[in-house]
Design an enzyme around this catalytic site. Structure first.
Site: not given
Ligand code: HGA
Length: 607
Positions: A2, A27, A72, A96-97, A480, A484, A487, A503, A602
């Site tokens: 986020c 990000r 995110w 964010n979090g 790696e 890549k 991803e 194996h 990111k």
């Molecule tokens: N938990 C919050 C924010 C998610 C977040 O920080 N993502 O990087 C949500 O789900 O909206």
């Protein structure tokens, strides 16, 4: 992950919020939103998709105070209803979090009559602040009180329609910094979002609460104690975060590797010997009795750690363990205070790596070293020693230049450890320094293979699986390469040490399974050739990246690309480059969003 942007200024800040979000797009995110204190109260715009869509939707919005967000999702699917900002009464919040105690808070607030309209943990913060404002009408104080109730990691920004001209922000675990402009105050998840308005940045510490107004900022701790934080003048160049002549950031960053390596290795430029001091003033003291190395990292950084293990054991004779940070932090391990704990993270804010570092310290392991690309990051600040790679900002979600510069840093660590342990003669040291000095040129030569790799990549368009093989210090390079490809092209890829094929994974090999092999001309080449024969004998198609001097015949079903001559211990740094290019071009052929692959982000700042 986020991104947050917030602003309190003397004039309309919507363009600043939108431009800031654009700079944070790298990000990774799934939806975006903003809220301002308008003439009639909180005005909110949210959209699922790109910031450009939010910009269009916010075209008629204008106000001097506001907050904005790219989400995110961690709690609740990506949709407009779950997008931030979340509102309650007169306030709006971006976050964010992860709020770990959100379920109990949600129950408590529901019982108090608050109605939840999203599935997010974030909405509890909105209702909590609104509720606290009833008894404590000052927004700053109410947010301070709210933060005392939150458990988990967060960076938040809050506005209140009853107190226009003011944004209150706080952080605990997730990144947030302030920008001090001439006519306004700003906050964001990283400096790149604020370069448009100022270079004067203040890095908040965990537990800080700040009030932003057009006139300036004030900061207090959660317990109410006022604090001063130093102002840093950011040296980040705006051009470093522009795409320039390239189609994607990933491509740009792959091609920036010679320069990124040259910058990172500048420290050995004119030197005849390498001193422990490159890891910090305390390094000589701290490293002299180290008897083991423990590397903590996630994803690509874990692969750089795995490569370094081969170097540390072979060159410095020090035993080394590499652990995935999210595993280490939750298992019962046997602490060894003489172990050097190395935390590797591009952003220096990777939540799992930071928590693993803190866990190691809580076990009494105080010999800590951070290898990061962001000098002011939490992992750097919380480690005794540090090495800052000079890759420049890495925007593409798939890490490239951060990886190779981490490898360069880890090689320097190997040389320092070898010296401290009396395992390196002057002649050997001089030879390694020489190789390091020429590394950017060697990488440049590998980059010239791009068009041939592009042709190979076209053959991957209809493939659903791929196998990567490597041996010894090139096994992590195979890992790696597979990461890549997964991803960014969404082709399922696995990597194996080539000797492990028989194996199990050999059962997967048929004409539909491309097998990509890293084949340097090292002491394991003959063994590897036998493994490649095993693949051919089962009809598998081989794509081999060999050194110019490796004797491998190119026969039917064996496609071959030649790198420069074998580069000894540093060869992994060269061999990862074609794998980066292969995944980049495979993704282009498949038409995926190279810089923002689905579901990924990111700076993984949540657990
Ligand atoms: N938990 C919050 C924010 C998610 C977040 O920080 N993502 O990087 C949500 O789900 O909206």
């Amino acid at each position: 992950m986020c991104g947050i942007v917030a602003a309190a200024a003397g004039s309309n800040i919507v363009p600043v919020l939108v431009e800031g979000l654009k700079k944070l797009e790298y990000r990774g995110y799934d939806s975006a939103g903003l809220a301002v204190v308008g003439a009639t109260g909180i005005e909110r715009v949210r959209s699922v998709g790109r910031v450009a869509e939010l910009e269009a939707a916010a075209a008629g919005t204008s106000a001097p105070t506001g907050i904005a967000h790219t989400r995110w999702a961690t709690h609740g699917v990506p949709c407009e209803r779950n997008a931030h900002p979340h509102v309650s009464g007169g306030i709006a919040v971006v976050h964010n979090g992860i709020i770990e105690n959100y379920e109990s808070l949600r129950r408590e607030l529901t019982d108090l009559g608050y109605e939840f309209t999203s599935d997010t943990d974030t909405e509890t913060i909105a209702h909590l602040v609104e509720h606290l404002l009833r008894a404590e009408p000052d927004l700053f104080r109410a947010v301070q009180l709210a933060c005392r109730r939150l458990v988990g990691a967060y960076a938040i920004a809050v506005i209140d329609q009853r107190q226009p001209g003011k944004v209150v922000v706080s952080r605990e675990g997730s990144p947030l910094l302030l920008g001090l402009g001439d006519t306004g105050s700003y906050a964001a998840s990283d400096a790149s979002a604020l370069l448009q308005v100022t270079r004067n940045m203040v890095y908040l510490e965990n537990g800080d609460i700040a009030e932003l107004t057009a006139a300036g900022v004030r900061i207090e701790r959660r317990d109410g104690k006022p604090v001063e934080r130093p102002v840093h003048v950011s040296e980040l160049s705006a051009a470093a975060v522009e795409l320039g002549q390239y189609r994607h950031y990933m491509q740009k960053e792959i091609f920036e590797q010679p320069e990124a390596l040259a910058n990172t290795l500048e420290i050995v430029g004119g030197a005849k010997s390498i001193q422990p001091g490159i890891f910090g003033a305390e390094a000589a003291n701290l490293l002299h009795d180290v008897d083991q190395v423990l590397i903590l990292a996630c994803g690509t950084s874990a692969h750089s750690g795995m490569t370094a293990r081969y170097w540390l054991e072979a060159i410095a004779g020090v035993s080394c363990t590499v652990e995935i940070a999210s595993e280490y932090r939750y298992r019962t391990s046997v602490p060894d205070p003489r172990q050097l704990v190395v935390a590797i993270s591009q952003s220096g804010e990777t939540a799992d790596t930071l928590a693993a570092l803190r866990h190691a310290k809580s076990l009494g392991q105080h010999k800590t070293l951070a290898i990061c690309n962001v000098p002011e990051s939490a992992i750097v600040r919380e480690s005794a020693l540090r090495f800052i790679t000079r890759a420049g900002p890495e925007i593409g979600v798939a890490s490239t230049k951060a990886f190779t510069t981490q490898l360069a840093a880890l090689f320097l660590l190997t040389l320092v450890m070898a010296k401290v342990r009396d395992r390196l003669s002057e002649a050997e040291e001089a030879a390694y320094i020489d190789q390091l000095r020429h590394l950017p040129v060697a990488v440049n030569k590998v980059l010239t293979l791009e068009s041939e790799i592009e042709a190979w990549a076209r053959r991957f368009a209809d493939k659903h699986h791929a196998l990567f093989l490597g041996r010894g210090r090139h096994y992590p390079i195979a890992l790696e390469g597979a990461l890549k490809l997964k991803e960014i092209s969404y082709i399922h890829a696995e990597a194996y040490p080539a000797g492990e094929l028989k194996h199990g994974p050999l059962a997967l090999v048929d004409a539909q399974m491309p097998v990509i092999s890293v084949a340097p001309n090292d002491e394991l080449l003959e063994k590897l050739k036998s493994n490649l024969q095993e693949v051919r004998a089962r009809g598998g198609e081989l794509y081999v990246f060999a050194d110019a001097d490796a004797e491998i015949p190119s026969t039917e079903g064996v496609h071959m690309l030649r790198l420069p001559e074998h580069y000894g211990q540093l060869s992994p740094i060269l061999h990862v480059i074609p794998l980066q290019l292969l995944s980049y071009h495979a993704a282009l052929v498949k038409g995926t969003d190279v810089d923002k692959p689905r579901n990924l982000a990111k700076s993984v700042t949540v657990e």
